[in-house]
Design an enzyme around this catalytic site. Structure first.
Site, mmCIF file in Angstrom:
data_model
loop_
_atom_site.group_PDB
_atom_site.id
_atom_site.type_symbol
_atom_site.label_atom_id
_atom_site.label_comp_id
_atom_site.label_asym_id
_atom_site.label_seq_id
_atom_site.Cartn_x
_atom_site.Cartn_y
_atom_site.Cartn_z
ATOM 1 C CG HIS A 120 -4.580 2.404 5.950
ATOM 2 N ND1 HIS A 120 -5.910 2.416 6.256
ATOM 3 C CD2 HIS A 120 -4.480 3.059 4.768
ATOM 4 C CE1 HIS A 120 -6.585 3.038 5.315
ATOM 5 N NE2 HIS A 120 -5.735 3.441 4.396
ATOM 6 C CE LYS A 172 -7.961 2.214 -0.217
ATOM 7 N NZ LYS A 172 -6.793 3.058 0.023
ATOM 8 C CG HIS A 188 -9.766 4.712 3.877
ATOM 9 N ND1 HIS A 188 -8.539 5.333 3.921
ATOM 10 C CD2 HIS A 188 -10.457 5.182 4.951
ATOM 11 C CE1 HIS A 188 -8.487 6.147 4.976
ATOM 12 N NE2 HIS A 188 -9.649 6.081 5.607
ATOM 13 C CG ASP A 210 -1.534 5.016 4.072
ATOM 14 O OD1 ASP A 210 -1.683 5.327 2.871
ATOM 15 O OD2 ASP A 210 -2.230 5.481 4.982
ATOM 16 C CG HIS A 246 -0.890 7.157 -1.120
ATOM 17 N ND1 HIS A 246 -2.141 7.258 -1.674
ATOM 18 C CD2 HIS A 246 -1.053 6.517 0.060
ATOM 19 C CE1 HIS A 246 -3.031 6.724 -0.849
ATOM 20 N NE2 HIS A 246 -2.395 6.263 0.208
ATOM 21 C CG HIS A 278 -1.837 1.183 1.309
ATOM 22 N ND1 HIS A 278 -3.184 1.035 1.542
ATOM 23 C CD2 HIS A 278 -1.645 2.520 1.169
ATOM 24 C CE1 HIS A 278 -3.771 2.221 1.541
ATOM 25 N NE2 HIS A 278 -2.850 3.148 1.317
HETATM 26 C C1 NCD Z 1 -3.559 9.209 2.035
HETATM 27 C C2 NCD Z 1 -3.127 10.234 0.979
HETATM 28 O O1 NCD Z 1 -2.560 11.256 1.346
HETATM 29 O O2 NCD Z 1 -3.333 9.980 -0.205
HETATM 30 N N1 NCD Z 1 -3.527 9.854 3.316
HETATM 31 C C3 NCD Z 1 -3.452 9.226 4.524
HETATM 32 O O3 NCD Z 1 -3.542 9.912 5.546
HETATM 33 N N2 NCD Z 1 -3.264 7.936 4.624
HETATM 34 C C4 NCD Z 1 -4.888 8.652 1.703
HETATM 35 C C5 NCD Z 1 -5.221 7.393 2.470
HETATM 36 O O4 NCD Z 1 -4.632 6.345 2.256
HETATM 37 O O5 NCD Z 1 -6.102 7.445 3.348
HETATM 38 ZN ZN ZN Z 2 -3.252 5.161 1.682
#
Ligand code: NCD
Ligand code: ZN
Length: 344
Positions: free
Chosen positions: A174, A99, A136, A247, A15, A13
């Site tokens: 998460h 997702k 989520h 995450d 970003h 996971h």
């Molecule tokens: C994530 C993001 O910034 O894209 N932020 C977070 O606090 N985890 C989005 C997510 O996974 O919830």
């Molecule tokens: Zn995330």
């Protein structure tokens, strides 16, 4: 000096963003992980297989030469995602999960499902073709206390969803609470969960240490110490339902340090090192390889990586900030130290 060698891990996971931020953060992930499940919450979101393929190409183009990394793509489930969209994604071989963001639950989730039942055609197709649903798991009901949103989601939405689609493969992403850890542990094998390094290392006091700490703000938000300990027990239990997902969610500094700061913690620069700290705290370093390099691959039905990495117990001090294109990035542990290092 203590050393630890493990099969090269995967991040289930992450970003990676796009453009200059992608350029900045991708090497941090690719240095540590062979593969990663790449979140689709770009602006606009990655909705179709064509979007995912194009995004995958941009990620590969941003990879420094000589580095190898396999981005495993995901699609963003919207009210309009159809069964055909799912079947096309499955057939592509490029998309490894869908997702589900409840609309409004977190950063860039506005295009998420407005009612979970609107996903039923897609869920049925996923169950039929073996495409995992990545959730989520937080309710958006403003009357629910922000610290209870995960536990309430399980009762209100996850349990009914699993009753409607008993063979659907689901990753509860998460997880942050004892309730989630207990629920996943007792559920059938088609439900698994990822756990972040920050939820293993920090409790909600970190948000308020000496003042408001926006760089410790993520969603689901950090919880109290009893929950952190429950997550640490789950991650180090040897139960294959729990595996690594950082995450890591980079944001420009000004979006975090703002009157309405956004959620997301950047950890890719020290991800496996921070997990090593957490596992060592639990006296369970011998369990890290399964959590980081085996259990996720098993769940996603992918082969194990063949290379290995080595970590050494050694302190590295981090700067307060890093440049990221025209922006500034504040990493987890900024201005502090990380206690394990990756050996190049
Ligand atoms: C994530 C993001 O910034 O894209 N932020 C977070 O606090 N985890 C989005 C997510 O996974 O919830
Ligand atoms: Zn995330």
């Amino acid at each position: 000096m203590k050393h630890l060698t493990l099969r090269r891990p995967d991040d289930w996971h992450v970003h990676l963003r796009d453009g200059e931020m992608l350029q900045r953060v991708l090497p941090d992930t690719a240095k540590r992980f062979a593969r990663a499940i790449v979140m689709p919450n770009l602006k606009p979101p990655v909705r179709t297989t064509a979007d995912a393929q194009a995004y995958r190409e941009r990620i590969l183009a941003a990879l420094p030469s000589g580095m190898s990394f396999d981005p495993l793509m995901t699609l963003y489930l919207t009210d309009r995602t159809s069964a055909d969209d799912i079947l096309l994604a499955k057939a592509s071989g490029c998309v490894h999960g869908i997702k589900y963001y409840p609309a409004g639950a977190t950063t860039n989730s506005d295009a998420g499902l407005t009612r979970i039942q609107l996903g039923d055609d897609a869920f049925a197709a996923m169950q039929a073709c073996g495409m995992p649903l990545l959730i989520h798991g937080e309710v958006t009901d403003p009357s629910v206390d922000v610290f209870d949103r995960e536990a309430v989601f399980i009762e209100r939405y996850l349990i009914p969803l699993m009753q409607r689609f008993p063979r659907l493969k689901i990753v509860l992403e998460h997880i942050t609470t004892q309730q989630a850890a207990d629920f996943v542990a007792q559920a059938p094998a088609n439900l698994a969960a990822t756990i972040t390094p920050h939820h293993l290392l920090y409790n909600r006091n970190a948000l308020f240490r000496g003042g408001l700490r926006p760089h410790h703000y993520c969603l689901p938000v950090l919880k109290r110490e009893t929950h952190r300990l429950a997550l640490l027990r789950a991650a180090t239990s040897g139960n294959p339902k729990f595996f690594l997902g950082t995450d890591s969610a980079p944001h420009p500094r000004h979006d975090k340090e703002s009157a309405c700061g956004c959620a997301g913690i950047y950890s890719a620069h020290a991800a496996i090192e921070l997990y090593a700290e957490a596992f060592e705290q639990a006296d369970a370093l011998s369990r890290l390889e399964d959590f980081a390099s085996h259990f996720g691959a098993d769940f996603y039905e992918l082969p194990y990586n063949q290379e290995h990495i080595t970590l050494v117990q050694q302190t590295r001090h981090l700067p307060d900030t890093w440049p990221a294109g025209d922006e500034t990035l504040v990493p987890l542990r900024a201005g502090e130290a990380v206690h394990w290092q990756l050996v190049d």
